[in-house]
Write a protein that holds these residues in place. Sequence first.
Motif, PDB file in Angstrom:
ATOM      1  N   LEU A   5       0.883  -1.060  -0.082  1.00  0.00           N
ATOM      2  CA  LEU A   5       0.105   0.119   0.087  1.00  0.00           C
ATOM      3  C   LEU A   5       0.722   1.202  -0.003  1.00  0.00           C
ATOM      4  CD1 LEU A   5      -2.936   0.986   0.104  1.00  0.00           C
ATOM      5  CD2 LEU A   5      -2.671   1.177   2.574  1.00  0.00           C
ATOM      6  N   GLU A   6       0.714   1.882  -1.250  1.00  0.00           N
ATOM      7  CA  GLU A   6       1.680   3.068  -1.104  1.00  0.00           C
ATOM      8  C   GLU A   6       0.869   4.319  -0.665  1.00  0.00           C
ATOM      9  OE1 GLU A   6       2.216   1.072  -5.179  1.00  0.00           O
ATOM     10  OE2 GLU A   6       0.706   1.344  -3.871  1.00  0.00           O
ATOM     11  N   SER A   7       1.511   5.473  -0.192  1.00  0.00           N
ATOM     12  CA  SER A   7       0.849   6.621   0.232  1.00  0.00           C
ATOM     13  C   SER A   7       1.934   7.703   0.271  1.00  0.00           C
ATOM     14  CB  SER A   7       0.484   6.628   2.043  1.00  0.00           C
ATOM     15  OG  SER A   7       1.585   6.066   2.664  1.00  0.00           O
ATOM     16  N   GLY A   8       1.658   9.050   0.313  1.00  0.00           N
ATOM     17  CA  GLY A   8       2.454  10.040   0.513  1.00  0.00           C
ATOM     18  C   GLY A   8       2.420  10.797  -0.950  1.00  0.00           C
ATOM     19  N   GLY A   9       1.930  10.474  -1.656  1.00  0.00           N
ATOM     20  CA  GLY A   9       1.845  11.356  -3.199  1.00  0.00           C
ATOM     21  C   GLY A   9       0.884  12.516  -2.864  1.00  0.00           C
ATOM     22  N   GLY A  10       0.915  13.406  -3.954  1.00  0.00           N
ATOM     23  CA  GLY A  10       0.214  14.878  -4.056  1.00  0.00           C
ATOM     24  C   GLY A  10       0.494  15.567  -4.899  1.00  0.00           C
ATOM     25  N   VAL A  11       0.442  16.830  -4.560  1.00  0.00           N
ATOM     26  CA  VAL A  11       0.695  17.904  -5.708  1.00  0.00           C
ATOM     27  C   VAL A  11       1.690  18.940  -4.857  1.00  0.00           C
ATOM     28  CG1 VAL A  11      -0.162  19.798  -7.114  1.00  0.00           C
ATOM     29  CG2 VAL A  11      -1.648  17.780  -6.521  1.00  0.00           C
ATOM     30  N   VAL A  12       2.783  18.985  -5.871  1.00  0.00           N
ATOM     31  CA  VAL A  12       4.053  19.867  -5.143  1.00  0.00           C
ATOM     32  C   VAL A  12       4.422  20.685  -6.168  1.00  0.00           C
ATOM     33  CG1 VAL A  12       5.761  18.046  -5.665  1.00  0.00           C
ATOM     34  CG2 VAL A  12       5.978  19.790  -3.691  1.00  0.00           C
ATOM     35  N   GLN A  13       5.118  21.861  -5.886  1.00  0.00           N
ATOM     36  CA  GLN A  13       5.619  22.683  -6.814  1.00  0.00           C
ATOM     37  C   GLN A  13       7.218  22.135  -7.487  1.00  0.00           C
ATOM     38  OE1 GLN A  13       5.581  26.584  -5.331  1.00  0.00           O
ATOM     39  NE2 GLN A  13       3.654  27.268  -6.633  1.00  0.00           N
ATOM     40  N   ALA A  14       7.604  22.488  -8.506  1.00  0.00           N
ATOM     41  CA  ALA A  14       9.003  22.073  -9.014  1.00  0.00           C
ATOM     42  C   ALA A  14       9.869  22.616  -7.938  1.00  0.00           C
ATOM     43  CB  ALA A  14       9.189  22.701 -10.384  1.00  0.00           C
ATOM     44  N   GLY A  15      11.052  21.836  -7.761  1.00  0.00           N
ATOM     45  CA  GLY A  15      11.880  22.080  -6.522  1.00  0.00           C
ATOM     46  C   GLY A  15      11.383  21.760  -5.315  1.00  0.00           C
ATOM     47  N   GLY A  16      10.198  21.097  -5.149  1.00  0.00           N
ATOM     48  CA  GLY A  16       9.763  20.837  -3.698  1.00  0.00           C
ATOM     49  C   GLY A  16      10.111  19.219  -3.542  1.00  0.00           C
ATOM     50  N   SER A  17       9.665  18.752  -2.156  1.00  0.00           N
ATOM     51  CA  SER A  17       9.994  17.346  -1.972  1.00  0.00           C
ATOM     52  C   SER A  17       8.774  16.796  -1.491  1.00  0.00           C
ATOM     53  CB  SER A  17      10.861  17.367  -0.809  1.00  0.00           C
ATOM     54  OG  SER A  17      12.031  18.021  -1.100  1.00  0.00           O
ATOM     55  N   LEU A  18       8.890  15.291  -1.582  1.00  0.00           N
ATOM     56  CA  LEU A  18       7.869  14.430  -1.155  1.00  0.00           C
ATOM     57  C   LEU A  18       8.519  13.145  -0.740  1.00  0.00           C
ATOM     58  CD1 LEU A  18       5.100  14.435  -3.991  1.00  0.00           C
ATOM     59  CD2 LEU A  18       4.740  15.429  -1.602  1.00  0.00           C
ATOM     60  N   ARG A  19       7.540  12.558   0.475  1.00  0.00           N
ATOM     61  CA  ARG A  19       8.106  11.273   0.758  1.00  0.00           C
ATOM     62  C   ARG A  19       7.193   9.957   0.703  1.00  0.00           C
ATOM     63  NH1 ARG A  19       9.227   8.750   6.874  1.00  0.00           N
ATOM     64  NH2 ARG A  19      11.062   7.499   6.221  1.00  0.00           N
ATOM     65  N   LEU A  20       7.495   9.316  -0.014  1.00  0.00           N
ATOM     66  CA  LEU A  20       6.447   8.068  -0.427  1.00  0.00           C
ATOM     67  C   LEU A  20       6.677   6.913   0.341  1.00  0.00           C
ATOM     68  CD1 LEU A  20       6.234   8.035  -4.240  1.00  0.00           C
ATOM     69  CD2 LEU A  20       5.007   9.515  -2.888  1.00  0.00           C
ATOM     70  N   SER A  21       5.904   6.224   0.976  1.00  0.00           N
ATOM     71  CA  SER A  21       5.640   5.221   1.823  1.00  0.00           C
ATOM     72  C   SER A  21       5.139   4.127   1.089  1.00  0.00           C
ATOM     73  CB  SER A  21       5.078   5.587   3.161  1.00  0.00           C
ATOM     74  OG  SER A  21       5.940   6.407   3.648  1.00  0.00           O
ATOM     75  N   CYS A  22       5.469   2.969   1.199  1.00  0.00           N
ATOM     76  CA  CYS A  22       4.924   1.515   1.005  1.00  0.00           C
ATOM     77  C   CYS A  22       4.857   0.531   2.159  1.00  0.00           C
ATOM     78  CB  CYS A  22       5.779   0.945  -0.274  1.00  0.00           C
ATOM     79  SG  CYS A  22       5.159  -0.595  -0.819  1.00  0.00           S
ATOM     80  N   ALA A  23       3.647   0.414   2.599  1.00  0.00           N
ATOM     81  CA  ALA A  23       3.553  -0.499   3.556  1.00  0.00           C
ATOM     82  C   ALA A  23       3.066  -2.049   3.144  1.00  0.00           C
ATOM     83  CB  ALA A  23       2.283  -0.027   4.455  1.00  0.00           C
ATOM     84  N   ALA A  24       3.961  -3.002   3.877  1.00  0.00           N
ATOM     85  CA  ALA A  24       3.845  -4.284   3.174  1.00  0.00           C
ATOM     86  C   ALA A  24       3.465  -5.012   4.175  1.00  0.00           C
ATOM     87  CB  ALA A  24       4.892  -4.815   2.687  1.00  0.00           C
ATOM     88  N   SER A  25       2.723  -6.033   3.848  1.00  0.00           N
ATOM     89  CA  SER A  25       1.948  -7.197   4.937  1.00  0.00           C
ATOM     90  C   SER A  25       1.626  -8.767   4.028  1.00  0.00           C
ATOM     91  CB  SER A  25       0.724  -6.593   5.599  1.00  0.00           C
ATOM     92  OG  SER A  25      -0.207  -6.400   4.525  1.00  0.00           O
TER      93      SER A  25
END
Length: 124
Positions: A5-25
Amino acid sequence: QVQLLESGGGVVQAGGSLRLSCAASGFAFRNYALNWFRQAPGKDHEFVAAIAWSGGSTYYANSVKGRFTISRDNVENMMYLQMNSLKPEDTAVYYCAADPSLKLAGTRAEYRYWGQGTQVTVSS
């Protein structure tokens, strides 16, 4: 039941940062190499990054090298993708994948498990 299950996506301006997560089970997480792929509209899946079973080795596509960092937590059964200096061309749906073998490419069918994806949109 196996789940990525991925999470952490979104909308960001160029030059910005995001951290995606992947929860496994539902499977022996530490015995699987892990990957991030992405798919932009109208394009095939593209390899982004991979990490070996213990996390000691990491691999990146040239397009993200130096900007993205893949990591994993074998206690919490989590994988992460830290994305810095984002560009509009990074816009895509990002997927995590798991397989007993470490691969740096391949189609969706070549991976044992595949998540549902999280959308990342980078505006200019």
